[in-house]
Design an enzyme around this catalytic site. Structure first.
Site, mmCIF file in Angstrom:
data_model
loop_
_atom_site.group_PDB
_atom_site.id
_atom_site.type_symbol
_atom_site.label_atom_id
_atom_site.label_comp_id
_atom_site.label_asym_id
_atom_site.label_seq_id
_atom_site.Cartn_x
_atom_site.Cartn_y
_atom_site.Cartn_z
ATOM 1 N N ARG A 190 -33.636 -5.355 -28.541
ATOM 2 C CA ARG A 190 -32.827 -6.204 -29.415
ATOM 3 C C ARG A 190 -33.713 -6.848 -30.474
ATOM 4 N NH1 ARG A 190 -31.664 -10.474 -27.428
ATOM 5 N NH2 ARG A 190 -32.561 -10.242 -25.371
ATOM 6 N N TYR A 211 -30.010 0.950 -30.287
ATOM 7 C CA TYR A 211 -30.560 0.559 -28.996
ATOM 8 C C TYR A 211 -29.834 -0.617 -28.353
ATOM 9 C CZ TYR A 211 -33.984 0.563 -25.316
ATOM 10 O OH TYR A 211 -34.584 0.684 -24.095
ATOM 11 N N LYS A 219 -23.755 -7.811 -25.469
ATOM 12 C CA LYS A 219 -24.139 -9.144 -25.940
ATOM 13 C C LYS A 219 -23.232 -9.605 -27.086
ATOM 14 C CE LYS A 219 -27.485 -9.158 -23.142
ATOM 15 N NZ LYS A 219 -27.826 -9.222 -21.912
ATOM 16 N N HIS A 278 -24.594 -15.570 -19.567
ATOM 17 C CA HIS A 278 -25.582 -14.505 -19.321
ATOM 18 C C HIS A 278 -26.031 -14.600 -17.861
ATOM 19 C CE1 HIS A 278 -29.645 -12.558 -20.721
ATOM 20 N NE2 HIS A 278 -28.810 -11.649 -20.283
ATOM 21 N N SER A 300 -33.501 -12.561 -20.514
ATOM 22 C CA SER A 300 -33.636 -11.107 -20.477
ATOM 23 C C SER A 300 -34.935 -10.699 -19.783
ATOM 24 C CB SER A 300 -33.613 -10.557 -21.901
ATOM 25 O OG SER A 300 -32.407 -10.952 -22.519
ATOM 26 N N CYS A 341 -35.866 -11.070 -16.730
ATOM 27 C CA CYS A 341 -36.405 -12.075 -15.809
ATOM 28 C C CYS A 341 -35.812 -11.953 -14.412
ATOM 29 C CB CYS A 341 -36.199 -13.474 -16.370
ATOM 30 S SG CYS A 341 -37.263 -13.788 -17.793
ATOM 31 N N ASP A 395 -25.396 -8.970 -15.299
ATOM 32 C CA ASP A 395 -25.839 -9.480 -16.605
ATOM 33 C C ASP A 395 -24.911 -10.532 -17.220
ATOM 34 O OD1 ASP A 395 -27.967 -9.182 -18.586
ATOM 35 O OD2 ASP A 395 -26.434 -8.406 -19.930
ATOM 36 N N ARG A 397 -34.888 1.740 -20.148
ATOM 37 C CA ARG A 397 -33.690 1.290 -19.418
ATOM 38 C C ARG A 397 -32.985 2.461 -18.738
ATOM 39 N NH1 ARG A 397 -32.077 -4.480 -19.818
ATOM 40 N NH2 ARG A 397 -33.722 -5.333 -21.115
HETATM 41 P P1 GTP Z 1 -32.013 -7.897 -18.701
HETATM 42 O O1 GTP Z 1 -31.320 -6.629 -18.350
HETATM 43 O O2 GTP Z 1 -32.930 -7.768 -19.867
HETATM 44 O O3 GTP Z 1 -31.085 -9.046 -18.868
HETATM 45 O O4 GTP Z 1 -33.051 -8.209 -17.480
HETATM 46 P P2 GTP Z 1 -32.811 -8.790 -16.016
HETATM 47 O O5 GTP Z 1 -32.763 -10.277 -16.062
HETATM 48 O O6 GTP Z 1 -31.698 -8.100 -15.356
HETATM 49 O O7 GTP Z 1 -34.209 -8.428 -15.283
HETATM 50 P P3 GTP Z 1 -34.544 -7.291 -14.191
HETATM 51 O O8 GTP Z 1 -33.937 -7.583 -12.861
HETATM 52 O O9 GTP Z 1 -34.262 -5.968 -14.789
HETATM 53 O O10 GTP Z 1 -36.107 -7.488 -14.046
HETATM 54 C C1 GTP Z 1 -36.978 -7.447 -15.169
HETATM 55 C C2 GTP Z 1 -38.399 -7.216 -14.713
HETATM 56 O O11 GTP Z 1 -38.801 -8.248 -13.817
HETATM 57 C C3 GTP Z 1 -38.570 -5.913 -13.963
HETATM 58 O O12 GTP Z 1 -39.788 -5.320 -14.338
HETATM 59 C C4 GTP Z 1 -38.603 -6.327 -12.518
HETATM 60 O O13 GTP Z 1 -39.342 -5.425 -11.729
HETATM 61 C C5 GTP Z 1 -39.222 -7.720 -12.567
HETATM 62 N N1 GTP Z 1 -38.721 -8.586 -11.488
HETATM 63 C C6 GTP Z 1 -37.428 -8.742 -11.110
HETATM 64 N N2 GTP Z 1 -37.311 -9.567 -10.048
HETATM 65 C C7 GTP Z 1 -38.572 -9.974 -9.747
HETATM 66 C C8 GTP Z 1 -39.134 -10.844 -8.750
HETATM 67 O O14 GTP Z 1 -38.444 -11.429 -7.907
HETATM 68 N N3 GTP Z 1 -40.485 -11.003 -8.771
HETATM 69 C C9 GTP Z 1 -41.279 -10.379 -9.684
HETATM 70 N N4 GTP Z 1 -42.610 -10.602 -9.648
HETATM 71 N N5 GTP Z 1 -40.790 -9.538 -10.642
HETATM 72 C C10 GTP Z 1 -39.462 -9.348 -10.669
HETATM 73 C C1 SPV Z 2 -30.877 -8.358 -22.418
HETATM 74 O O1 SPV Z 2 -31.750 -8.277 -23.302
HETATM 75 O O2 SPV Z 2 -30.537 -9.463 -21.905
HETATM 76 C C2 SPV Z 2 -30.241 -7.122 -21.914
HETATM 77 C C3 SPV Z 2 -30.587 -5.867 -22.578
HETATM 78 O O3 SPV Z 2 -29.428 -7.180 -20.998
HETATM 79 S S1 SPV Z 2 -29.669 -5.610 -24.021
HETATM 80 O O4 SPV Z 2 -28.427 -4.929 -23.633
HETATM 81 O O5 SPV Z 2 -30.468 -4.790 -24.913
HETATM 82 O O6 SPV Z 2 -29.328 -6.875 -24.632
HETATM 83 MN MN MN Z 3 -29.357 -9.277 -20.066
#
Ligand code: GTP
Ligand code: SPV
Ligand code: MN
Length: 586
Positions: free
Chosen positions: A69, A198, A207, A227, A249, A251, A274, A367
Site C-alpha cells: 500500500r 497490489y 481497506k 481493522h 498491518s 503485526c 483483518d 502475500r
Molecule cells: P496485515 O495482513 O498486514 O493486516 O497483517 P496482520 O496483522 O494480519 O499480521 P500477520 O499475522 O500476517 O503477521 C505479520 C508478521 O508478524 C508475520 O511475519 C508473522 O510471522 C509475524 N507474527 C505474527 N504473530 C506473531 C507473534 O506472536 N510473534 C512474533 N514474533 N511474530 C509474529
Molecule cells: C494491511 O496492510 O493492513 C493489509 C494488507 O491487510 S493490504 O490489503 O494491502 O492493505
Molecule cells: Mn490488515
C-alpha cells in the site's frame, strides 16, 4: 468528460465509466466456476499467473515498484480538509477531477473492463453491504473472487436497494508511482484507484470500502468499522467467547485469528483476520461480523511451527503474490522451511536466487489470497448473519521496548484511551521505512476515512450505548531483550494471554494494579511447559514510569493535533495516567 460522482444506477454508471476509460470489452462477473476457469486460463496464457505445485495454486509477480500500500498516494476527498482530519491526505473533489480523473481517460483501451459486484458480510445479514468494482486487472478479479462473496449473490442483495452500493473504479494505468492515486469520496461512496495492482491499493473491497468508506457510513449510522480480527476462544469444557483485536498491518492479526493453542484442550474459531464491522445489539453488547470471505495474508514467517493452520489452508486454491519458487514448483518464503545448502530458487522477481542470498527470496510483503473457509479453524460463525458477541477488545502494537506483554484497561473509557494512543513500529505492509515508531490509533491511522478526533468521539458514543461493554486489553508480542531477541515466543503461545483475558472477563483472573493498567499477577498467567526464564518474565512485564512519562509526552503531542475535537474523557484519561505515573516515579 465529467466524472460520475453521483448515485447513478449501476448500468448508467458502468457506461459512463466505459465512455471515459474506453475498454475494448466489458465483462460482467457472475462469480461462476466457468468464469473463474476462463480467467485463470487467460492469465496463465499471458504470463500474469504461473502454475505452482498443488491443486489450483498460482503465483503472480507484481511490478517491482508496486509491492505494498502507498499511504502517501492515498487521499480522502471530503468537501473540507477538516472533515478528513489532520492524519489523512486531503484532496478536494475539484482537484481530483482535474488531477486524477484525466488519468483514467482511455486507460482501459486494449483491455477488458470487469464489472465486479461483491457482497461484504454474510449472505442475508442486515449488516452486509454491496460494492461494485470496475477494474481492468483480471488478477484483481481473481482476488476479489476469494476475498468477497462475488457475482450473482451480490446482485441479489443489491436488488433490495439498487442504488445503494459503493462504487469503485480501478485501472492499472501504466503502473507508474508518479501517476498512482487512491482517492476516496465518502459523500459519494466512491473510490478511484489508478496505477497500482497490489493489495489494499487495488482490491477496493478491503481497506478502501470496508474501512475508509465504511468508517464514514458507520459514524453516520452508529456502528464501527474496524481493522480487527475476530477470534472465538473456547477453554476446555467451557463456553466459546469472541475477541476482536486491532493490530497495525503485519503485526499479527492473521496469526492470532488461527493460532494453534499451546495449552491442551483449548479450541480456536477463526471468524475474521483483518476487518470487523461491529454493532450495538439489542442486548447492549457489541456484535461483530467479518465483511470479508477470504484472507490476504503475509507469507513470510508462516511455517509449520508458527502457523500450521495457515499452511493447511494454503494447500490448494491459493493465489500467491511475490513469493519465491523452489525447483519442485512449491512456493517458498523466508521462515517457511530450511533450504538445502546452495539450493537455487526463483526469487519474487523471477530471478535465480541461491540459498543464503543477501536479499530476501520472497518480498517481505509477499502475500497469499485464500478463502477463509479453507482454514481448518473456520467453523461457520463467519457466515452467521447476526455476527458474534464480543467479550474483549484487544489493541496491540509492535514495540521492541516499553509496552508489557499484556495489560488490561481500567474501564472501557480508559480502553478507548489505550486504543487512541496505540503506537507501533512500521512494517513492509506499506511503502516507506520499516521499524519507525508511529502513533496508529486503533490500528486505523491509514484507514479511518474522516477526522480521527471525531472518530474518538464516535467510540465514546458507542461506549455509552453499551450496557455490557467488552473488557479492553493491550498486548505486545514483540518486546525484545538486551540481545535483541523477542522475549515472548508468540504464535500458539499467545493462547496463554487470551486465557488470562477470558478469566478476567469471567471475573476470575487475578491481576495487579500498575499505573498503566492491570497486569497478571506472577501466578495469573498459565506458563506451564514453557521455558521462560524468570528474568525474561520480569523483562516482559517491566513498567518503567520514567519511560512511560516520555511516552505520555509523545502521545500528548500526537493528540494535540486533533485540537478541540478530542473527547474530554480522553484528555481526562491522559491526565489521570500522568498523575499515576508521577506518583509511581516519586
Ligand atoms: P496485515 O495482513 O498486514 O493486516 O497483517 P496482520 O496483522 O494480519 O499480521 P500477520 O499475522 O500476517 O503477521 C505479520 C508478521 O508478524 C508475520 O511475519 C508473522 O510471522 C509475524 N507474527 C505474527 N504473530 C506473531 C507473534 O506472536 N510473534 C512474533 N514474533 N511474530 C509474529
Ligand atoms: C494491511 O496492510 O493492513 C493489509 C494488507 O491487510 S493490504 O490489503 O494491502 O492493505
Ligand atoms: Mn490488515
Amino acid at each position: 468528460m465529467a466524472s460520475p460522482l453521483r448515485q447513478v444506477a449501476l448500468d448508467t454508471w458502468v457506461s459512463l465509466v466505459a465512455q471515459h476509460t474506453r475498454p475494448d470489452r466489458i465483462h460482467r462477473c457472475d462469480g461462476s466456476e466457468a468464469e473463474a476457469a476462463e480467467l485463470h486460463r487467460a492469465m496463465l496464457a499471458d504470463g500474469t499467473l504461473e502454475e505452482l505445485a498443488g491443486q489450483s495454486r498460482y503465483l503472480h509477480r507484481s511490478h517491482p515498484s508496486d509491492v505494498a500500500r502507498t499511504e502517501h498516494l492515498t487521499f480522502i476527498a471530503s468537501p473540507t480538509r477538516e472533515q478528513a482530519g489532520p492524519t489523512n491526505n486531503h484532496m478536494t473533489v475539484e482537484e481530483s477531477e482535474q488531477k486524477v480523473w484525466p488519468l483514467f481517460e482511455g486507460a482501459m483501451a486494449g483491455r477488458t473492463m470487469y464489472v465486479v459486484p461483491y457482497l461484504m458480510g454474510p449472505v442475508g445479514s442486515a449488516y452486509s453491504r454491496v460494492g461494485v468494482q470496475l477494474t481492468d486487472s483480471p488478477y484483481v478479479v481473481a482476488n476479489l473472487r476469494i476475498m468477497t462473496r462475488m457475482g450473482q449473490v451480490a446482485l441479489e442483495h443489491l436488488a433490495a436497494n439498487p442504488d445503494d452500493f459503493v462504487r469503485g473504479i480501478h485501472s492499472l494505468g501504466d503502473l507508474s508511482p508518479d501517476r498512482r492515486f487512491v482517492v476516496h469520496f465518502p459523500q459519494a461512496a466512491t473510490i478511484w484507484s489508478i496505477g497500482s495492482g497490489y493489495g489494499g491499493n487495488a482490491l477496493l473491497s478491503k481497506k478502501c470500502h470496508a474501512l475508509r468508506i465504511a468508517s464514514v457510513q458507520a459514524r453516520a449510522e452508529g456502528w464501527l468499522a474496524e481493522h480487527m480480527l475476530i477470534v472465538g476462544v473456547r477453554p476446555p469444557g467451557g463456553q466459546r467467547q469472541y475477541i476482536a483485536a486491532a493490530f497495525p498491518s503485519a503485526c499479527g492479526k492473521t496469526n492470532l485469528a488461527m493460532l494453534v493453542p499451546a495449552l491442551p484442550g483449548w479450541e480456536i474459531e477463526t471468524v475474521g483476520d483483518d476487518i470487523a464491522w461491529m454493532h450495538v445489539g439489542a442486548d447492549g453488547r457489541l456484535w461483530a461480523i467479518n465483511p470479508e470471505a477470504g484472507m490476504f495474508g503475509v507469507a513470510p514467517g508462516t511455517s509449520l511451527d508458527t502457523n500450521l493452520n495457515a499452511l493447511r489452508a494454503l494447500d490448494h486454491h491459493v493465489l500467491f503474490t511475490n513469493v519465491a519458487v523452489r525447483a519442485d514448483r512449491s512456493p517458498w518464503w523466508e521462515g517457511k522451511e530450511p533450504l538445502r545448502p546452495a539450493e537455487t530458487l526463483v526469487d519474487w522477481q523471477g530471478r535465480p536466487w541461491e540459498a543464503g542470498g543477501s536479499s530476501p527470496a520472497a518480498h517481505p510483503n509477499a502475500r497469499f489470497t485464500v478463502r477463509l473457509s479453507q482454514c481448518p479453524t473456520a467453523r461457520g460463525a463467519h457466515e452467521d448473519p447476526r455476527g458474534v458477541p464480543i467479550s474483549a477488545i484487544v489493541f496491540g502494537g509492535r514495540r521492541a521496548s516499553l509496552a508489557p506483554l499484556v495489560y488490561e484497561a481500567r474501564s472501557f473509557t480508559h480502553g478507548i484511551y489505550v486504543g487512541a494512543t496505540l503506537a507501533s513500529e512500521t512494517t513492509a505492509a506499506a511503502t516507506g521505512k520499516v521499524g519507525v515508531l508511529r502513533n496508529d490509533p486503533m490500528a486505523m491511522l491509514p484507514f479511518c476515512g474522516y477526522d480521527m478526533g471525531a472518530y474518538f468521539r464516535h467510540w465514546s458514543t458507542i461506549g455509552r450505548r453499551l450496557r455490557e461493554p467488552p473488557k479492553v486489553f493491550h498486548v505486545n508480542w514483540f518486546r525484545r531483550g538486551p540481545e535483541g531477541r523477542c522475549l515472548w515466543p508468540g504464535f500458539g503461545q499467545n493462547i496463554r494471554v487470551l486465557a488470562w483475558m477470558l478469566d478476567r472477563v469471567a471475573g476470575r483472573g487475578v491481576a495487579r494494579e500498575t499505573p498503566i493498567g492491570l497486569v497478571p499477577t506472577p501466578g495469573g498467567l498459565d506458563l506451564t511447559n514453557m521455558n521462560l526464564s524468570d528474568d525474561d518474565l520480569s523483562r516482559l512485564f517491566a513498567i518503567d514510569a520514567g519511560e512511560w512519562l516520555e511516552e505520555t509526552n509523545r502521545n500528548a503531542a500526537f493528540l494535540a493535533r486533533f485540537g478541540e475535537g478530542l473527547p474530554r474523557s480522553l484528555l481526562a484519561e491522559h491526565r489521570r495516567l500522568v498523575e499515576r505515573l508521577e506518583a509511581a516515579r516519586n
